[in-house]
Write a protein that holds these residues in place. Structure first.
Motif, short mmCIF file in Angstrom:
data_model
loop_
_atom_site.label_atom_id
_atom_site.label_comp_id
_atom_site.label_asym_id
_atom_site.label_seq_id
_atom_site.Cartn_x
_atom_site.Cartn_y
_atom_site.Cartn_z
N ILE A 1 0.82 -1.21 0.00
CA ILE A 1 0.00 0.00 0.00
C ILE A 1 0.86 1.27 0.00
O ILE A 1 0.58 2.23 -0.72
N THR A 2 1.92 1.25 0.80
CA THR A 2 2.74 2.46 0.86
C THR A 2 3.76 2.50 -0.27
O THR A 2 4.32 3.54 -0.58
N GLY A 3 4.03 1.34 -0.87
CA GLY A 3 5.03 1.28 -1.92
C GLY A 3 6.44 1.47 -1.39
O GLY A 3 7.37 1.73 -2.15
N GLU A 4 6.60 1.30 -0.09
CA GLU A 4 7.94 1.47 0.50
C GLU A 4 8.30 0.25 1.32
O GLU A 4 7.43 -0.39 1.91
N ARG A 5 9.59 -0.03 1.38
CA ARG A 5 10.04 -1.09 2.28
C ARG A 5 10.03 -0.57 3.70
O ARG A 5 10.38 0.57 3.95
N ILE A 6 9.60 -1.41 4.60
CA ILE A 6 9.66 -0.97 5.99
C ILE A 6 10.59 -1.92 6.74
O ILE A 6 10.55 -3.13 6.54
N LYS A 7 11.45 -1.33 7.57
CA LYS A 7 12.43 -2.14 8.29
C LYS A 7 11.73 -3.07 9.27
O LYS A 7 10.75 -2.69 9.91
N TYR A 8 12.27 -4.28 9.39
CA TYR A 8 11.66 -5.27 10.27
C TYR A 8 11.47 -4.73 11.68
O TYR A 8 10.40 -4.86 12.29
N SER A 9 12.53 -4.11 12.19
CA SER A 9 12.47 -3.66 13.59
C SER A 9 11.39 -2.59 13.77
O SER A 9 10.62 -2.62 14.72
N ASP A 10 11.31 -1.67 12.81
CA ASP A 10 10.28 -0.62 12.89
C ASP A 10 8.89 -1.22 12.82
O ASP A 10 7.99 -0.87 13.58
N PHE A 11 8.76 -2.14 11.88
CA PHE A 11 7.46 -2.76 11.68
C PHE A 11 7.03 -3.51 12.95
O PHE A 11 5.90 -3.38 13.43
N ASN A 12 7.95 -4.29 13.49
CA ASN A 12 7.61 -5.10 14.67
C ASN A 12 7.21 -4.23 15.86
O ASN A 12 6.32 -4.57 16.62
N LYS A 13 7.89 -3.10 15.98
CA LYS A 13 7.59 -2.20 17.09
C LYS A 13 6.16 -1.65 16.93
O LYS A 13 5.37 -1.64 17.86
N ARG A 14 5.89 -1.25 15.71
CA ARG A 14 4.56 -0.71 15.41
C ARG A 14 3.47 -1.75 15.67
O ARG A 14 2.41 -1.44 16.21
N LEU A 15 3.76 -2.97 15.28
CA LEU A 15 2.80 -4.05 15.47
C LEU A 15 2.55 -4.31 16.95
O LEU A 15 1.42 -4.46 17.40
N GLU A 16 3.64 -4.34 17.69
CA GLU A 16 3.55 -4.58 19.13
C GLU A 16 2.67 -3.52 19.80
O GLU A 16 1.79 -3.84 20.60
N GLU A 17 2.92 -2.27 19.44
CA GLU A 17 2.16 -1.17 20.04
C GLU A 17 0.68 -1.28 19.71
O GLU A 17 -0.18 -1.11 20.58
N ALA A 18 0.41 -1.57 18.44
CA ALA A 18 -0.99 -1.66 18.02
C ALA A 18 -1.71 -2.80 18.75
O ALA A 18 -2.86 -2.68 19.16
N MET A 19 -0.99 -3.92 18.91
CA MET A 19 -1.62 -5.06 19.57
C MET A 19 -1.88 -4.77 21.03
O MET A 19 -2.90 -5.18 21.59
N GLU A 20 -0.96 -4.04 21.62
CA GLU A 20 -1.12 -3.71 23.03
C GLU A 20 -2.35 -2.82 23.21
O GLU A 20 -3.15 -3.01 24.12
#
Lengths: 471, 250
Positions: free
Chosen positions: B112-131
């Motif tokens: 969707i964004t057409g950009e690569r996202i770094k694993y660490s950034d992505f995982n952090k974002r996912l963790e926060e959203a899940m919390e």
């Protein structure tokens, strides 16, 4: 949605389709057909011991007397008078890759065989047409007493008695017409012996390539895993496409002794002119474990039903298989198990994907003998049809003679759900990717059982298939 | 002048070969950052409206237009619409075996964004959203929706909303089948989407509970495929008290 339908092509075989034409100067090729003279010449060529030569001739006699199989897809198109029983390069088997004739070497290099050996295998065998052209076993594995060679070499290097004791004892020539034919003209294949208690950590792999047009491949695989030993054996098969029929009628005989384990993985990607009439059988002793993993993607017509005899008490079997049948393919596969010992268990998980008019048939046969107390068996069979012209069938047969057996069977046949495709598309995935994801998700429970590089290859096959792009 | 993100003009849809009409001449205009509620009795065409805006091939557009950020998207497929920033939270989310929530979301986000996202950034974002929505982190590594309870599936839809941060989110009965606590958690997620990312929402619902913590700009009543009434957020309360009778008979 206004855009057009996804074009779903056949599995792209171009990766396997290159070939080097064999010249008559470098290759020995038997006359087409199957006669006593031909069988005698093959036997002589190989320097068979007398018992083997006699065995071959008896098998030929039996072959001539037996009827064609009548339960599966028609094989009338297969003209046995136009199949060469034996084709080989004039050079002998090598155990140094550099010494392999260059056309053969290049073929296997294109298929990634030597690369795989360096990376992840304990030993490799490569058969080209009728003969093994290369065999090698890592030194540290050889030191443990593991033997990995072809049957011919095994008979000449001290294992003749072992071969004689086991050869076509599990699959007898009287089993069916093509088992008899195999007995008459078998050539090449693998002989593996894993001594007591030896655990081979990384897999052994044999790769079979049928390069000659209008020829048959009749390799024989014999694996004996002695008490408490453990090994994973992988076989891969491919062939370039011809307009004439090719025949594969191999035999695989597996002996798993007390508390031993054998995992046997197959990735079969024969070209679509191949009649694959292959027979596989395993005998499991007390506490032993047999694991079958099977991916069948190629061939025009297949008859393939690996069978396991759970002879010893507490022996176990799992079968995990997938077939992918496209245009012009009729893949008649299945799995047989006989529970003979007490406390035996078997789990059969089969998946089939069919498209463009392909036919996927799965037959399961479960026998639980009276003496097999407390046996457990579960069979599950899932089919996915990608369009309305393809077919999927399941034919379960169960013969239960013990009163305390625990047997289950389930079968599901379905299509790709439009709703699922829409769901994935609403998350930004193209229609093709969405379909490919659904198909590979369907295949997932099987692909994760495959060796890594094959799992990747299988997923690639599915992606190529679904997107309709060439690799 | 308000910034109109979605404009539906005279939209009519049919379903099936018999062309059974569902939506009839629907007009709807939603400004960026607004929250609209669609209410209506069962079978009114509420879900159809959501599916049609997302681009479901099940519903054929007979007449009318869907304009998103000034562009006519009526003929675009669902994936193209997703790339433009439209999201639909499904009433019955689909199970997708063979891919983990984590890889699915990452690939979807990159798509969707057409950009690569770094694993660490992505995982952090996912963790926060899940919390934020009280989702057990183990769900990230389970196959998408496979074996999730009804409630977890709905939460997973909101998780996707928070991760993908679309410009427009249509929530199709996200609150149905949820218990009181789960409704509260889900509302928290929706509110975070609205507040943090200036999200625009079309919420299809039967239930006022999900709206408690949200300020509603407009409520529309859909009956037999037509919008028969529109009003401020207060209309929601009225419907909850008196039902649709007035509109059905009116």
């Amino acid at each position: 949605m206004a855009n057009g339908k996804t074009i779903i092509n056949d599995i792209d075989h171009t990766r396997y389709d290159f070939r080097y034409a064999e010249s008559s100067e470098e290759y020995i090729r038997e006359d087409d057909g199957f006669t006593e003279d031909i069988v005698k010449r093959i036997s002589e060529e190989k320097g068979d011991p007398e018992w083997m030569r006699d065995f071959r001739l008896k098998c030929l006699d039996l072959y001539n007397k037996m009827d064609m199989p009548c339960w599966g897809p028609s094989i009338e198109e297969l003209d046995m008078n136009k199949i060469a029983s034996y084709v080989r390069h004039k050079s002998d088997m090598k155990n140094n890759w550099e010494d392999v004739p260059s056309d053969i070497k290049e073929t296997f290099e294109k298929l990634g065989i030597p690369q795989a050996e360096r990376l992840s295998l304990a030993g490799v065998g490569a058969q080209y047409d009728s003969e093994i052209v290369y065999h090698n076993l890592k030194e540290e594995v050889a030191k443990t007493g593991v033997v990995y060679t072809d049957i011919e070499t095994a008979m000449k290097t001290g294992y003749e008695d072992m071969v004689r004791e086991h050869f076509m004892k599990l699959i007898t020539p009287a089993d069916h017409k093509y088992a008899a034919l195999h007995g008459a003209v078998w050539s090449g294949g693998s002989f593996v012996y894993v001594p007591k208690g030896v655990k081979v950590d990384i897999p052994l792999q044999s790769y079979f390539r049928l390069n000659a047009s209008g020829a048959g491949q009749f390799e024989h695989t014999m694996i004996i895993v002695d008490e408490g030993a453990d090994v994973h054996f992988i076989e891969g098969c491919s062939a370039p496409k011809y307009n004439v029929a090719n025949l594969h009628a191999g035999c695989v005989e597996l002996f798993v002794r007390k508390n031993a384990r054998l995992r046997y993985s197959t990735i079969e990607n024969w070209s679509k002119n191949m009649f694959n009439l292959n027979t596989k059988r395993a005998l499991i002793e007390e506490g032993g474990k047999m694991e079958w993993v099977s991916g069948s993607f190629g061939s025009h017509i297949s008859y393939l039903y690996p069978m396991t005899i759970l002879k010893g008490n507490g022996s176990k079997m799992t079968y995990t298989g997938i077939t992918f049948s496209g245009e012009g393919q009729d893949l008649d596969t299945g799995c047989k198990v006989v529970h003979s010992g007490a406390d035996t268990s078997s789990v059969i998980t089969a998946k089939s994907i069919s498209k463009s008019g392909g036919i996927g048939m799965f037959r399961s046969s479960v026998v639980i003998e009276k003496k097999a107390r407390n046996a457990k068996c579960s069979v599950s069979c899932d089919s996915l049809m990608l369009d309305s012209i393809s077919r999927a069938d399941t034919v379960p047969a169960m013969d239960i003679r013990a009163y305390d057996a625990d047997v289950g069977h389930e079968a599901k046949i379905g299509r790709i759900s439009d709703e699922a495709v829409f769901y994935l598309m609403s998350r930004g995935m193209s229609e093709e990717d969405a379909k490919a994801l659904i198909v590979s998700g369907f295949a997932d429970s099987v692909s994760k059982e495959l060796p890594m590089e094959y799992a990747v290859e299988m997923n690639n096959l599915i992606k190529i298939e679904m997107s309709g792009h060439k690799a | 002048m308000s910034d109109i993100i979605l404009e539906i003009k005279d939209l009519s849809t049919t379903v099936g070969e018999e062309k059974t009409p569902i939506l009839r001449n629907v007009d709807l205009s939603v400004a960026r950052g607004e929250t609209h509620i669609i209410m209506g009795p069962n079978g009114a065409g509420k879900s159809t409206l959501g599916f049609t805006v997302m681009g479901s091939p099940v519903y054929e557009v007979g007449s009318g237009k869907i304009i998103f950020e000034g562009e006519d998207i009526t003929g675009l497929s669902a994936d193209k619409r997703a790339l433009k920033g439209i999201y639909l939270s499904f009433q019955n989310p689909i199970e997708v075996p063979g891919i983990s929530m984590r890889s699915f979301l990452r690939s979807s986000l990159q798509q969707i964004t057409g950009e690569r996202i770094k694993y660490s950034d992505f995982n952090k974002r996912l963790e926060e959203a899940m919390e934020l929505i009280d989702m057990d982190p183990s769900y990230a590594d389970r196959d998408v929706n496979v074996g999730f309870s009804g409630g977890e599936k709905k939460k997973a839809e909101i998780l996707q909303l928070l991760m993908l941060r679309p410009k427009l989110a249509i929530l199709d009965e996200t609150d149905s089948g949820l218990d009181v606590d789960a409704v509260r958690t889900v509302s928290k997620g929706i509110r975070a989407y609205k507040d943090k990312y200036n999200g625009t929402l079309i919420i299809i619902t039967h239930n006022a509970a999900i709206l408690e913590s949200l300020s509603v700009d407009k409520t529309h009543i859909l009956v037999k495929g037509r919008i028969v009434g529109s009003g401020s957020g207060d209309l929601t309360d009225e419907i909850n008290r008196k039902g649709f009778e007035k509109y059905i008979n009116g």
